[in-house]
Design a protein around this motif. Structure first.
Motif, short mmCIF file in Angstrom:
data_model
loop_
_atom_site.label_atom_id
_atom_site.label_comp_id
_atom_site.label_asym_id
_atom_site.label_seq_id
_atom_site.Cartn_x
_atom_site.Cartn_y
_atom_site.Cartn_z
N SER A 124 0.82 -1.21 0.00
CA SER A 124 0.00 0.00 0.00
C SER A 124 0.85 1.26 0.00
O SER A 124 0.55 2.22 -0.71
CB SER A 124 -0.93 -0.01 1.22
OG SER A 124 -1.62 1.21 1.34
N GLN A 125 1.95 1.25 0.76
CA GLN A 125 2.76 2.45 0.89
C GLN A 125 3.72 2.63 -0.28
O GLN A 125 3.85 3.74 -0.83
CB GLN A 125 3.56 2.40 2.21
CG GLN A 125 4.49 3.57 2.43
CD GLN A 125 3.76 4.90 2.47
OE1 GLN A 125 2.62 4.98 2.91
NE2 GLN A 125 4.43 5.96 2.01
N TYR A 126 4.38 1.56 -0.68
CA TYR A 126 5.43 1.70 -1.70
C TYR A 126 4.95 1.37 -3.11
O TYR A 126 5.75 1.33 -4.05
CB TYR A 126 6.63 0.84 -1.33
CG TYR A 126 7.29 1.33 -0.07
CD1 TYR A 126 8.11 2.46 -0.08
CD2 TYR A 126 7.03 0.72 1.16
CE1 TYR A 126 8.69 2.94 1.08
CE2 TYR A 126 7.60 1.19 2.33
CZ TYR A 126 8.43 2.30 2.28
OH TYR A 126 8.99 2.78 3.44
N ILE A 151 5.94 7.82 -4.43
CA ILE A 151 6.78 7.39 -3.33
C ILE A 151 8.24 7.75 -3.57
O ILE A 151 8.98 8.08 -2.62
CB ILE A 151 6.62 5.87 -3.08
CG1 ILE A 151 7.36 5.46 -1.80
CG2 ILE A 151 7.11 5.08 -4.27
CD1 ILE A 151 6.87 6.13 -0.56
N GLU A 154 4.03 11.19 5.90
CA GLU A 154 3.25 10.09 5.33
C GLU A 154 2.74 9.16 6.42
O GLU A 154 1.60 8.70 6.38
CB GLU A 154 4.11 9.31 4.34
CG GLU A 154 4.18 9.92 2.96
CD GLU A 154 2.83 9.86 2.26
OE1 GLU A 154 2.44 8.78 1.79
OE2 GLU A 154 2.14 10.90 2.21
N ARG A 156 -1.20 8.53 7.26
CA ARG A 156 -1.79 7.20 7.23
C ARG A 156 -2.55 6.88 8.51
O ARG A 156 -3.56 6.17 8.49
CB ARG A 156 -0.69 6.15 7.01
CG ARG A 156 -0.06 6.18 5.63
CD ARG A 156 -1.04 5.66 4.59
NE ARG A 156 -0.40 5.37 3.32
CZ ARG A 156 -0.98 4.73 2.32
NH1 ARG A 156 -2.23 4.32 2.45
NH2 ARG A 156 -0.35 4.53 1.20
N ALA A 196 0.35 0.50 6.76
CA ALA A 196 1.08 1.35 5.83
C ALA A 196 1.96 2.35 6.58
O ALA A 196 3.07 2.68 6.13
CB ALA A 196 0.09 2.10 4.93
N ALA A 223 5.97 2.72 6.13
CA ALA A 223 6.60 3.99 5.78
C ALA A 223 7.79 4.29 6.68
O ALA A 223 8.76 4.93 6.27
CB ALA A 223 5.58 5.12 5.86
#
Length: 574
Positions: A65-67, A72, A254, A258, A268, A272
């Motif tokens: 989800s994050q990367y 990003i 970030e 989140r 996430a 991060a």
């Protein structure tokens, strides 16, 4: 007549009993350190482990989800630029200011405290003060600059404080004091005998600085630079307040986004923060490799750093210019806005009022936030100082406990590499479930504060122990004193300034803290930083300025008390 041979006096203690008496001390110390490390591991490591488990659940959903986001790469690049740029600024300015302070004559010695004073100003207040001055439209300095011929045609600007370069510059200015603390402490412990020997050998002043002073300052530069780099990586205040509306993103913002969005995505957020954790671990290892045998840097001798005999004009001017930009100008911005009913690009004496300060005094929520900040900060400091002393002893003199020392070094250094926001998330998850449900209480705030301050408590006391060397403790042991007596009668009195310096620094940092507090607070349990942030979010800018000045006043009072108890030189021992 028979002669009787008398055997010489011998130790009649059975061999097994002798071995037990020799082993009791080390094993007792090993057990004590083991229990302490287990408690610290529960506080520091467990919340991070729980977050990583959450990030790897469902096929590493948190990482995907994050990367997997399109922006990003830009976020990572901005994080690196912020940390690297602010580190360069802090190292250059901090070393320059420390050397300038060492060259001040006795009559100007009071100027040595000035580079430390920006720490007393809360980071959020510093950022807000510059925002009031350099916002493209209503910023007061921008209004003045637009009156000059070069920018008279502009309707906004010419400076935009909401851009990455200015976030880097302001962050570097904020980290300079931390580097100055370490470098100036290292310079104070350099014996003048080394410098005199170099001068007798024909070295110039420049040669002495680069060949003698800088190599002996290597531990201070590495510790100070490392802390500045990690604080730059985990910087939250500047990017959040200045970059939120202009699209500037770093990993810390970030993580907060989140967690604060609805629904929250803790997985996430944990993902991060993983690069920052890896950077922190790598930096600890690099510090160890660069320092090597730390006994090479012990310079505590009969004569301290040589006292300068010149006027020190250049040194005084350098420190004064830094104070102007790092301290005086942002405070002026805060004072102006705090005395106005609203923030605009026009200023009239008829608008000046004290209503904002009357609100601070009469609002029960604000008064309670001040009390909560003071009580939780003092509670955390009271716990951190003895823990830091014990861990510093283990790291500096615990040669018999190398494995425990390595574990302790890792645990106490880990909070530097992990932003306060992610600790807030970890504590939120850990202490909202059995066996300890502490969410929304002052206790959980104290616990997260203890974790955040561990590196500072350990490093500052460890630096003082390294500078003292082993001469004093070995002499005490030779005289028959036990380790407890040696610590109480020898080390603690010699380290009094360093200990109260650590108290002052931790109190300053904790009364300013709002990133971790933002996650573990409740609506009925606020600290000054979280309340100030809520005011900023609501657009109550004059109240923000007044609250920032109140935070500064509280911190200044705490530092003054530390100076009264620990001596005038407490700030120089930070």
């Amino acid at each position: 007549m028979t002669a009787t041979l008398t055997p010489p006096d011998t130790d009649t203690t059975p061999p097994a009993a002798g071995r037990r008496s020799r082993l009791t001390g080390p094993w007792r110390a090993r057990l004590g350190y083991g229990i302490l490390l287990a408690v610290l591991a529960y506080l520091v490591v467990l919340p991070m482990v729980r977050l990583q488990i959450l990030a790897f659940e469902d096929g590493a959903r948190g990482y995907r989800s994050q990367y997997g986001r399109f922006d990003i790469a830009q976020t990572l690049w901005t994080t690196v630029i912020l940390a690297s740029g602010s580190l360069v600024i802090a190292l250059v300015l901090g070393t320059l200011l420390a050397y300038a302070a060492s060259r001040l004559p006795a009559r100007l010695g009071f100027l040595r405290m000035i580079p430390i004073l920006p720490i007393v100003l809360p980071a959020v207040a510093n950022i807000v003060g510059w925002a009031f001055l350099l916002s493209p439209g209503p910023g007061y300095l921008n209004v003045v600059l637009r009156a000059l011929p070069w920018w008279s045609d502009l309707e906004s600007g010419p400076v935009d404080v909401y851009t990455v370069p200015w976030i880097v510059i302001l962050t570097g200015f904020g980290l300079t004091s931390f580097v100055y603390l370490f470098v100036s402490s290292g310079m104070d412990n350099i014996s003048s005998e080394h410098l005199e020997a170099a001068r007798i050998s024909g070295s110039s002043s420049v040669g002495v600085f680069f060949r003698i002073v800088l190599p002996l300052l290597r531990p201070s530069l590495i510790y100070g630079g490392g802390i500045a780099f990690l604080l730059g990586l985990g910087q939250f205040t500047g990017p959040l307040l200045l970059g939120q509306n202009s699209g500037v993103k770093v990993l810390t913002t970030e993580m907060y986004r989140r967690v604060s969005e609805s629904p929250s995505d803790f997985a996430a957020a944990a993902a991060a923060g993983s690069p920052l954790v890896l950077f922190g671990l790598a930096l600890v290892l690099v510090q160890k490799l660069l320092l090597g045998n730390q006994s090479r840097f012990v310079t505590h001798g009969g004569k301290a750093f040589s006292a300068p005999s010149g006027r020190g004009t250049w040194a005084a001017v350098t420190i004064s210019v830094y104070a102007l930009f790092a301290l005086l100008i942002p405070i002026v911005g805060l004072v102006i806005v705090s005395l106005t009913p609203y923030w605009s690009d026009t200023l009239s004496l008829d608008l000046l009022t004290l209503d904002n300060f009357r609100v601070l005094i009469s609002d029960d929520a604000i008064v309670q936030s001040v009390l909560t900040s003071i009580l939780t900060s003092l509670g955390a400091v009271a716990v951190c100082i003895p823990i830091g002393f014990a861990m510093a002893n283990l790291l500096v003199r615990g040669r018999r406990f190398r494995i425990l020392g390595m574990i302790g070094d890792f645990i106490t250094a880990l909070p530097l590499g992990i932003p306060a926001v992610i600790f807030g998330v970890g504590f939120l998850l850990t202490y909202t479930e059995p066996p300890l449900i502490l969410y929304g209480t002052r206790t959980v705030i104290v616990l997260v504060y203890i974790v955040l301050m561990l590196p500072f408590s350990v490093r500052l006391q460890m630096t003082a122990m390294l500078a003292l060397g082993n001469t004093y403790t070995e002499a005490s042991a030779t005289s028959g004193a036990s380790p407890i007596v040696t610590n109480l009668r020898i080390l603690l009195p010699l380290m009094r300034g360093a200990i109260f310096g650590a108290v002052a620094l931790m109190f300053i940092l904790l009364t300013h803290e709002f990133a971790a507090s933002l996650l573990v607070r409740a609506s009925t349990t606020q600290v000054m930083g979280t309340l100030l942030y809520d005011m900023w979010q609501n657009g109550s800018y004059p109240l923000v300025a007044a609250m920032a000045l109140l935070m500064t006043a509280v911190t200044t009072t705490g530092v003054a008390i530390a100076m009264l108890v620990g001596g005038r030189n407490v700030l120089s021992k930070l």
